[in-house]
Structures are given as C-alpha cells and as structure tokens.
Scaffold this active site. Structure first.
Site, PDB file in Angstrom:
ATOM      1  CG  HIS A   1       0.438  32.222   2.349  1.00 20.56           C
ATOM      2  ND1 HIS A   1       0.021  33.133   3.303  1.00 20.56           N
ATOM      3  CD2 HIS A   1      -0.632  31.453   2.064  1.00 20.56           C
ATOM      4  CE1 HIS A   1      -1.264  32.904   3.580  1.00 20.56           C
ATOM      5  NE2 HIS A   1      -1.675  31.891   2.836  1.00 20.56           N
TER       6      HIS A   1
ATOM      7  CG  LEU B   1       7.526  24.111   2.470  1.00 21.26           C
ATOM      8  CD1 LEU B   1       7.418  24.126   3.985  1.00 21.26           C
ATOM      9  CD2 LEU B   1       8.806  23.430   2.024  1.00 21.26           C
ATOM     10  CB  ALA B   2       2.530  21.052   0.123  1.00 21.91           C
TER      11      ALA B   2
ATOM     12  N   GLY C   1      -1.711  23.280  -2.455  1.00 24.48           N
ATOM     13  CA  GLY C   1      -3.108  23.317  -2.035  1.00 24.48           C
ATOM     14  C   GLY C   1      -3.823  24.344  -2.881  1.00 24.48           C
TER      15      GLY C   1
ATOM     16  CG  HIS D   1      -2.880  29.517  -0.851  1.00 31.01           C
ATOM     17  ND1 HIS D   1      -4.054  30.218  -0.756  1.00 31.01           N
ATOM     18  CD2 HIS D   1      -2.499  29.273   0.426  1.00 31.01           C
ATOM     19  CE1 HIS D   1      -4.369  30.389   0.519  1.00 31.01           C
ATOM     20  NE2 HIS D   1      -3.454  29.812   1.244  1.00 31.01           N
TER      21      HIS D   1
END
Lengths: 125, 125
Positions: free
Chosen positions: A14, A74-75, A77, A79
């Site tokens: 990120h 981690l997950a 979304g 992005h």
C-alpha cells in the site's frame, strides 16, 4: 537463463507517509533475495517509491520475460480489486512483449493465515 | 481456569467498506479457534463491527483477566502507533481490573515475513 531467472517478482504494497512503514516489506524482500537470485523488487500504491509502473518499467530493462506481482495486502478491497488491475493493464500496454501476472493477495493464502494464527496463539505464552 | 483460559485474544484489523474484506480475518480466527478454546475475537478500526472498544467490553464480560490485542497490520503507521494506543488507554480506563496489552504488528514478526517471502517465491513454480 532458465525460466526462474527470466521471471521477476514485484511485491506490491500500500505505502504510507511514514518512512518506517516500509521496513517489514524490506525484510520480506531481503528474505526472498537470500533464497533466490532472480529479479525481485518492491513497489507501492501510494506515498512511497517506486510506484508499480516504475518498478515494472525498471524490471523490464533487465531482460525478464514475465513479471509476477504479489499483492502484499492482508485482504482484498478496492486497492487490489480495482486499482491494481488498472495499473497492470497500463503496464501491459506499455510492455507488450512482457507477460505480467498477479497472484492472489497474501492474506488469502492459507499458509499465511495459519502463520498469523500461530503467532497470535504464541502470545499466550 | 488456568492462565491460558483467563487470557483473551483480539485480532485487531483495519476494516473496509467492502464486506468481503473481512474474510481472511475470519479465516485466521477460525484457525485459532480450531487450536484453542479460550476467548478469541475480531475487532476493527474502521467501517466494520465490532470496534475494538466494543470487542473489549464484550470479552470483559466473559471473566477474562487479561486481553492481548494482536495488530493484524503488515506494517506500523499511524493506525498502530497512534490510534491503537488511544483506544487501549480508553478501554483500560473503562476496565481497571483488566490487564490489556498489545503485541507488535504481525508484519514485524520474522516468521510471518518468511511465510510471505516463501509464498512469493513459490509463485515461480
């Protein structure tokens, strides 16, 4: 060069305005480089250099035929689901001779989920 | 109850407006619960329920003496460095009989960094 050496890996994270934020990603990259001599680099969505397009441009100059991007998220979304495909499509257009792929996000990997679970339980002492 | 059963663990993650985003954290929680019978829960900073204060309030009702919060963040920025301590201090004030601690962020753990590096290299086939 064999296929492993003609494939590059980019860890895509990120990014943050906080310069210390990148340290875990640098540690992951160093762990990879200790085990593998092919091209490996970091790239960031926001606030940190290099951006993913710049990292792909630079890796393309090394003669790789294939770049695999690892979303170090981690997950999933927006992005990973929206921003990343747009960036990948732009890089594919800029480098038509290069194959550019992306893996699932690291948080979706069962081995990594289990490593996090084990760490959490280890804090019970 | 022994000390393991009087200690609860809360996995604290960022949260997202995307409901699918929480799935990896649910998987980590299920992995923990398959190995451990003590109290374990999720909590989120933004957009998802429960918040960390609500999760601590609920776990406090189970009779635990100690809650350890695991920041399920890949790196340390303002969420872990600033937001989390403010939340923890408020919960400590609300529950003076409870010991509330926090671990380092999961991305700072060498075992987890190595698991991510191994996954990234495994994509070379």
């Amino acid at each position: 060069m064999n296929s492993i050496q003609t494939t590059g890996i980019i860890l895509f994270a990120h990014g943050s305005r906080d310069p210390q934020w990148r340290l875990p990603f640098e540690a992951i990259l160093q762990s990879m480089r200790a085990q593998h001599t092919g091209p490996t680099e970091l790239a960031f969505l926001e606030c940190m250099d290099p951006s993913l397009p710049k990292a792909i441009d630079a890796m393309a100059q090394t003669g790789v035929k294939h770049i695999n991007v690892i979303p170090v998220f981690l997950a999933v979304g927006s992005h990973v689901r929206k921003d990343l495909p747009i960036l990948l499509d732009a890089s594919r257009a800029a480098h038509p001779a290069l194959t550019i792929t992306a893996s699932a996000a690291i948080g979706e990997q069962v081995d990594i989920q289990q490593a996090i679970a084990l760490f959490a339980l280890s804090t019970l002492g």
